[in-house]
Design an enzyme around this catalytic site. Structure first.
Site, mmCIF file in Angstrom:
data_model
loop_
_atom_site.group_PDB
_atom_site.id
_atom_site.type_symbol
_atom_site.label_atom_id
_atom_site.label_comp_id
_atom_site.label_asym_id
_atom_site.label_seq_id
_atom_site.Cartn_x
_atom_site.Cartn_y
_atom_site.Cartn_z
ATOM 1 N N GLY A 83 -25.934 -13.677 -118.845
ATOM 2 C CA GLY A 83 -26.154 -13.916 -117.426
ATOM 3 C C GLY A 83 -26.771 -15.266 -117.164
ATOM 4 O O GLY A 83 -27.686 -15.614 -117.726
ATOM 5 N N ARG A 96 -19.933 -14.073 -122.348
ATOM 6 C CA ARG A 96 -20.410 -13.035 -123.307
ATOM 7 C C ARG A 96 -19.386 -13.230 -124.592
ATOM 8 O O ARG A 96 -18.186 -13.534 -124.242
ATOM 9 C CB ARG A 96 -20.424 -11.961 -122.587
ATOM 10 C CG ARG A 96 -21.290 -11.726 -121.353
ATOM 11 C CD ARG A 96 -21.801 -10.630 -120.727
ATOM 12 N NE ARG A 96 -23.162 -10.500 -120.109
ATOM 13 C CZ ARG A 96 -23.208 -10.894 -119.014
ATOM 14 N NH1 ARG A 96 -22.502 -11.097 -118.161
ATOM 15 N NH2 ARG A 96 -24.460 -10.796 -118.574
ATOM 16 N N ASP A 140 -32.052 -10.463 -122.844
ATOM 17 C CA ASP A 140 -32.445 -9.544 -124.161
ATOM 18 C C ASP A 140 -31.080 -9.454 -125.047
ATOM 19 O O ASP A 140 -31.426 -9.585 -126.237
ATOM 20 C CB ASP A 140 -33.070 -8.295 -123.673
ATOM 21 C CG ASP A 140 -32.025 -7.432 -123.150
ATOM 22 O OD1 ASP A 140 -31.165 -7.871 -122.287
ATOM 23 O OD2 ASP A 140 -32.342 -5.940 -123.450
ATOM 24 N N THR A 173 -33.641 -15.279 -117.641
ATOM 25 C CA THR A 173 -32.796 -14.180 -116.991
ATOM 26 C C THR A 173 -33.386 -13.835 -115.742
ATOM 27 O O THR A 173 -34.767 -13.823 -115.628
ATOM 28 C CB THR A 173 -32.841 -12.708 -117.928
ATOM 29 O OG1 THR A 173 -32.453 -11.728 -116.873
ATOM 30 C CG2 THR A 173 -34.267 -12.514 -118.518
ATOM 31 N N ASP A 231 -33.863 -11.200 -114.171
ATOM 32 C CA ASP A 231 -34.341 -9.693 -114.212
ATOM 33 C C ASP A 231 -35.844 -9.675 -114.665
ATOM 34 O O ASP A 231 -36.337 -8.716 -114.267
ATOM 35 C CB ASP A 231 -33.369 -8.903 -115.160
ATOM 36 C CG ASP A 231 -32.222 -8.606 -114.539
ATOM 37 O OD1 ASP A 231 -31.890 -8.930 -113.696
ATOM 38 O OD2 ASP A 231 -31.239 -8.042 -115.465
ATOM 39 N N ASP A 249 -37.003 -9.108 -117.609
ATOM 40 C CA ASP A 249 -37.205 -7.628 -118.320
ATOM 41 C C ASP A 249 -37.376 -7.904 -119.723
ATOM 42 O O ASP A 249 -37.063 -7.248 -120.648
ATOM 43 C CB ASP A 249 -36.069 -7.018 -117.944
ATOM 44 C CG ASP A 249 -34.674 -7.598 -118.566
ATOM 45 O OD1 ASP A 249 -34.627 -8.856 -119.009
ATOM 46 O OD2 ASP A 249 -33.699 -6.756 -118.613
ATOM 47 N N ARG A 302 -30.655 -3.846 -113.098
ATOM 48 C CA ARG A 302 -30.186 -2.420 -113.422
ATOM 49 C C ARG A 302 -31.048 -1.743 -114.290
ATOM 50 O O ARG A 302 -31.312 -0.370 -113.738
ATOM 51 C CB ARG A 302 -28.548 -2.609 -113.858
ATOM 52 C CG ARG A 302 -28.664 -3.291 -115.253
ATOM 53 C CD ARG A 302 -26.959 -2.996 -115.691
ATOM 54 N NE ARG A 302 -25.987 -3.631 -114.427
ATOM 55 C CZ ARG A 302 -24.902 -3.407 -114.202
ATOM 56 N NH1 ARG A 302 -24.315 -2.568 -115.169
ATOM 57 N NH2 ARG A 302 -24.119 -3.868 -113.351
HETATM 58 P P1 ADP Z 1 -28.070 -11.532 -121.627
HETATM 59 O O1 ADP Z 1 -28.402 -12.090 -122.625
HETATM 60 O O2 ADP Z 1 -27.996 -11.795 -120.312
HETATM 61 O O3 ADP Z 1 -28.925 -10.039 -121.740
HETATM 62 P P2 ADP Z 1 -25.811 -9.868 -122.763
HETATM 63 O O4 ADP Z 1 -26.502 -8.603 -123.001
HETATM 64 O O5 ADP Z 1 -24.404 -9.614 -122.084
HETATM 65 O O6 ADP Z 1 -26.419 -10.767 -121.688
HETATM 66 O O7 ADP Z 1 -25.400 -10.550 -124.423
HETATM 67 C C1 ADP Z 1 -25.053 -11.888 -124.392
HETATM 68 C C2 ADP Z 1 -24.284 -11.971 -125.650
HETATM 69 O O8 ADP Z 1 -25.274 -11.590 -126.532
HETATM 70 C C3 ADP Z 1 -23.195 -10.922 -126.050
HETATM 71 O O9 ADP Z 1 -22.014 -11.273 -125.339
HETATM 72 C C4 ADP Z 1 -23.135 -10.825 -127.509
HETATM 73 O O10 ADP Z 1 -22.159 -11.933 -127.979
HETATM 74 C C5 ADP Z 1 -24.594 -11.200 -127.891
HETATM 75 N N1 ADP Z 1 -25.295 -10.014 -128.263
HETATM 76 C C6 ADP Z 1 -25.981 -8.982 -127.345
HETATM 77 N N2 ADP Z 1 -26.605 -7.734 -128.402
HETATM 78 C C7 ADP Z 1 -26.006 -8.432 -129.583
HETATM 79 C C8 ADP Z 1 -26.241 -7.754 -130.917
HETATM 80 N N3 ADP Z 1 -27.137 -6.395 -130.891
HETATM 81 N N4 ADP Z 1 -25.823 -8.588 -132.143
HETATM 82 C C9 ADP Z 1 -25.163 -9.462 -131.922
HETATM 83 N N5 ADP Z 1 -24.731 -10.157 -130.754
HETATM 84 C C10 ADP Z 1 -25.275 -9.422 -129.757
#
Ligand code: ADP
Length: 327
Positions: free
Chosen positions: A14, A75, A106, A130, A132, A134, A176
């Site tokens: 995000g 993503r 995260d 982020t 959030d 968090d 969320r």
């Molecule tokens: P944010 O970083 O805002 O929390 P996301 O949760 O969508 O956003 O995570 C962003 C990207 O990080 C995901 O689309 C994925 O490519 C990568 N990612 C998230 N979790 C994992 C994981 N456990 N292992 C490998 N890549 C991950």
């Protein structure tokens, strides 16, 4: 530390206001300290696809004041697979990128951690980006202050119409799994209540708000609700009031994506600049697999595992502050 290797920067997940200020800080600080820098477009997706370009100091001119991210964000399902990460590693080898600065939430830092665990010669440094707030181990994240201010301004406007019509408004905000935005924007805007995921006790938060006698002394009420896919968010609470207390005139306002945009606040610009600069310092100190955070106004290195391991606790005193001040 090897200055013949490039520092790569990407933004992932995000978007958050202040990411550009962070990109600028990493780029300028890296160049100042004798490194060369490559920008990676569209997060991990672009890393896998080789969407990489060398960055100069001019490339990051006049971006400190802009929301969003000039590197774009995405993503990536593919990066969640070992094959995807292998492709990402091969691109890093080909592009001679030895250090990767990941700006994101995260999920993005979880990804960086897995990647760095698999490839020992990859050094990953995370920056908490982020709205959030968090991530554990840092008091604040890049983007949080701007989003909080945006919500506050929106709620001020909603208050004008709520008062004029003597209505109850349920205002849904992002976060969320974390109620930082909802709780603190409620305090900042003088809202009557906040419904947040961390306050999931046996007490029904709506009942608590109603039993405190809302509208006895006021002619409008505003309740800030954290978006929640499970509970149905603001819509759900508005429906309940319509059914259970039909005497009240209820409205819903879902703030949505406007919370992500806009020029970063001074606080976010300064935070992003300090964290971005510190990420280059961390590389020079041979740190690896840490998120740069800020605690009590001091820069700290937080191992990835700490930053993402659990839910960041919200200060329960904030709940009391809102309760006491909204009578
Ligand atoms: P944010 O970083 O805002 O929390 P996301 O949760 O969508 O956003 O995570 C962003 C990207 O990080 C995901 O689309 C994925 O490519 C990568 N990612 C998230 N979790 C994992 C994981 N456990 N292992 C490998 N890549 C991950």
């Amino acid at each position: 530390m090897d200055k013949s290797k490039f520092i790569g920067i990407l933004t992932s997940g995000g978007d958050a206001s202040g990411m550009n200020a962070a990109i600028r800080a990493v780029t300028r600080s890296a160049i100042y300290n004798g490194f060369r820098v490559k920008g990676i477009y569209r997060g991990y997706e672009g890393l896998i696809a080789g969407e990489v370009k060398e960055m100069t100091t001019e490339d990051v001119s006049s971006i400190i004041q802009r929301g969003g991210t000039i590197l774009k964000t995405a993503r990536s399902k593919e990066f969640e697979t070992p094959e995807g990460r292998r492709k990402a590693y091969e691109v890093m080898q080909k592009e001679n990128i030895g250090y990767l600065v990941v700006i994101g939430g995260d999920g993005s830092l979880r990804g960086a951690r897995t990647f760095a665990d698999e490839y020992e010669d990859v050094v990953c440094i995370g920056l908490p980006g982020t709205i959030d707030n968090d991530l554990c181990g840092t008091d604040v994240t890049i983007g949080y202050s701007t989003a909080l201010n945006t919500i506050m301004e929106c709620v001020d406007k909603i208050r004008d119409t709520a008062t004029s019509h003597e209505r109850i408004f349920f205002v849904e905000v992002m976060g969320r799994d974390a109620g930082f935005l909802a709780q603190n924007s409620a305090i900042a805007s003088g809202a009557e209540a906040a419904i947040i995921p961390e306050d999931k006790t046996d007490v029904d938060q709506l009942e608590k708000f109603i039993s405190r006698g809302f509208r006895k002394t006021k002619n409008s009420s505003i309740v800030i609700v954290s978006e929640s896919p499970k509970d149905g968010g603001a819509m759900h609470y508005a429906e309940r009031v319509r059914k259970e207390y039909p005497q009240y005139d209820v409205r819903v306002s879902i703030l949505g994506h406007l919370q992500r945009g806009g020029a970063p606040s001074a606080e976010d610009r300064i935070l992003a600049s300090r964290l971005g600069e510190a990420s280059v310092q961390a590389i020079m100190e041979e740190q690896r697999n840490v998120m740069i955070g800020i605690r009590d106004n001091e820069i700290v290195y937080v191992p990835f595992i700490e930053a993402v391991k659990r839910d960041k606790p919200i200060d329960k005193n904030l709940i009391r502050v809102l309760d006491e001040l909204s009578i």
